[in-house]
Design a protein around this motif. Structure first.
Motif, PDB file in Angstrom:
ATOM      1  N   CYS A 148      -6.969  15.671   2.142  1.00  0.00           N
ATOM      2  CA  CYS A 148      -7.374  15.370   3.516  1.00  0.00           C
ATOM      3  C   CYS A 148      -6.622  16.269   4.485  1.00  0.00           C
ATOM      4  CB  CYS A 148      -7.087  13.898   3.838  1.00  0.00           C
ATOM      5  SG  CYS A 148      -7.624  13.367   5.477  1.00  0.00           S
TER       6      CYS A 148
ATOM      7  N   VAL B 175     -15.061   8.809  -0.955  1.00  0.00           N
ATOM      8  CA  VAL B 175     -14.195   9.981  -0.825  1.00  0.00           C
ATOM      9  C   VAL B 175     -13.952  10.643  -2.177  1.00  0.00           C
ATOM     10  CG1 VAL B 175     -13.104   9.068   1.261  1.00  0.00           C
ATOM     11  CG2 VAL B 175     -12.019   8.678  -0.960  1.00  0.00           C
TER      12      VAL B 175
ATOM     13  N   VAL C 189     -11.612  15.388   2.421  1.00  0.00           N
ATOM     14  CA  VAL C 189     -11.885  14.570   3.598  1.00  0.00           C
ATOM     15  C   VAL C 189     -11.391  15.316   4.827  1.00  0.00           C
ATOM     16  CG1 VAL C 189     -11.389  12.419   4.809  1.00  0.00           C
ATOM     17  CG2 VAL C 189     -11.741  12.397   2.321  1.00  0.00           C
TER      18      VAL C 189
END
Length: 369
Positions: A159, A132, A138
């Motif tokens: 994310c 990541v 993400v």
């Protein structure tokens, strides 16, 4: 804001054997339909040579040492092709060391997105953290999976929730007429015959049912558990007379028609799930669903009156399955029109395309919000 059209690399599995493969293929088709120039890099799978990208390269997926050598060589070719292509956007729909390599070769102008669709990785896993960190953002399939990324990998990772594409198009869905209860109750499972899906437990729970007439269970799909399931059905009389292994199922409109012919869907997964696309596909035709609390499923099932969600394990599944059949028989618990309406509001193709269009308009803005 990104200038349009974009040069996009999409990397992931492609085929018709699972949700991630379906998503990758449908995402590719959407990107091409929007006028973007797409380079596809895919793990070899069923129908993997098909697709809409102007250019593609396949990664070998052969067992043994020779297969590993081929796979490394193919990934290196993919990395160099990515560097030459010089994408504006890299989207990896799966995880692994090869996808990390791609991010390193994508070039400085590329915005890199990796999608995470399960939560079955260890806490503080070094490999996942390294992966990541090689990407700019993400994309988690559901809110629960987003929280797991931050709790199990890093609380500082960029994310945001980004849905996966399913194979339900408005033209195929709208042709389905509401189903009415007639004759014996018929429910179905659609998906891989794999260990995480809980199919052996499903057969154990099914053998405990005591209804007259006996409901029927059709299990659609293929996988490495086929012979075990065949043997279990063969030696258990109550299963032999009520459970059928149907084999591979069709795609597209024929699949939707097949789904709509049942009274309910069962998905007894015990591990390694995100939000399985079959749940959305079943909702698109109003099917009531019996499923479990695994992965991102609660994001779909909580507050949904047309889904029964149970804990993992045989006891919970048996109780839930018995209630599921009773509710279908009684006819006053589930509402197919209501379930289809929920799908249209939250999970329809336009809703998914809208989210991805925001990403394409400005990836950095989408993930900074």
């Amino acid at each position: 804001m990104c200038a349009l059209p974009l040069k996009i690399v999409i990397a992931g599995p492609l085929g018709s054997s699972g949700g991630l493969e379906i998503h990758t293929g449908e995402l590719e088709s959407f990107l091409v339909s929007q006028g973007h120039r797409v380079l596809r890099i895919n793990i070899i799978s069923q129908n993997s040579s098909k697709g809409d990208a102007f250019q593609h390269i396949s990664i070998s997926n052969v067992a043994g040492m020779k297969g590993k050598v081929y796979k490394v060589f193919d990934w290196l070719k993919a990395c160099f092709l990515t560097r030459i292509f010089a994408p504006d956007l890299l989207i990896s729909t799966a995880i692994g060391s090869g996808y990390k390599w791609l991010s390193l070769f994508a070039g400085s102008r590329a915005f890199r997105i990796v999608q995470i669709v399960t939560d079955d990785y260890p806490q503080n896993d070094v490999g996942m953290l390294s992966l990541v960190q090689a990407y700019d953002a993400v994309a988690a399939q559901t809110s629960i999976l987003k929280d797991q990324v931050r709790n199990k990998i890093s609380s500082t990772v960029t994310c945001r929730v980004l849905p996966c594409f399913h194979q339900i198009h408005p033209t195929s869905r709208e042709s389905i007429l509401p189903h009415t209860l007639q004759g014996e109750i018929r429910v179905a499972y659609f998906g891989r015959l794999a260990g995480n899906k809980g199919l052996s437990l499903l057969l154990d729970a099914w053998a405990r049912l005591d209804f007259s007439p006996q409901p029927k269970l059709d299990i659609w799909g293929s996988g490495n558990l086929l012979s075990d399931l065949e043997e279990k059905i063969r030696i258990t009389s109550s299963l032999f007379s009520s459970v059928t292994l149907k084999g591979p199922y069709p795609c597209g409109p024929e699949y939707i028609k097949l789904l709509s012919s049942y009274h309910g869907l069962v998905l007894p997964s015990q591990s390694t799930e995100g939000l399985p696309l079959v749940l959305l596909e079943a909702a698109s035709v109003g099917l009531p669903i019996l499923t479990t609390t695994v992965g991102g499923i609660p994001d779909f099932a909580n507050g949904n009156p047309d889904v029964i969600m149970v804990d993992i394990g045989l006891q919970s599944l048996s109780i839930g399955l018995n209630n599921f059949i009773c509710f279908i028989h009684d006819g006053d618990k589930f509402d197919r029109s209501r379930h289809k309406s929920l799908f249209l509001r939250q999970y329809s193709r336009p809703a998914i395309e809208s989210a991805w269009s925001q990403v394409l308009h400005s990836p950095s803005s989408y993930f900074s919000n």
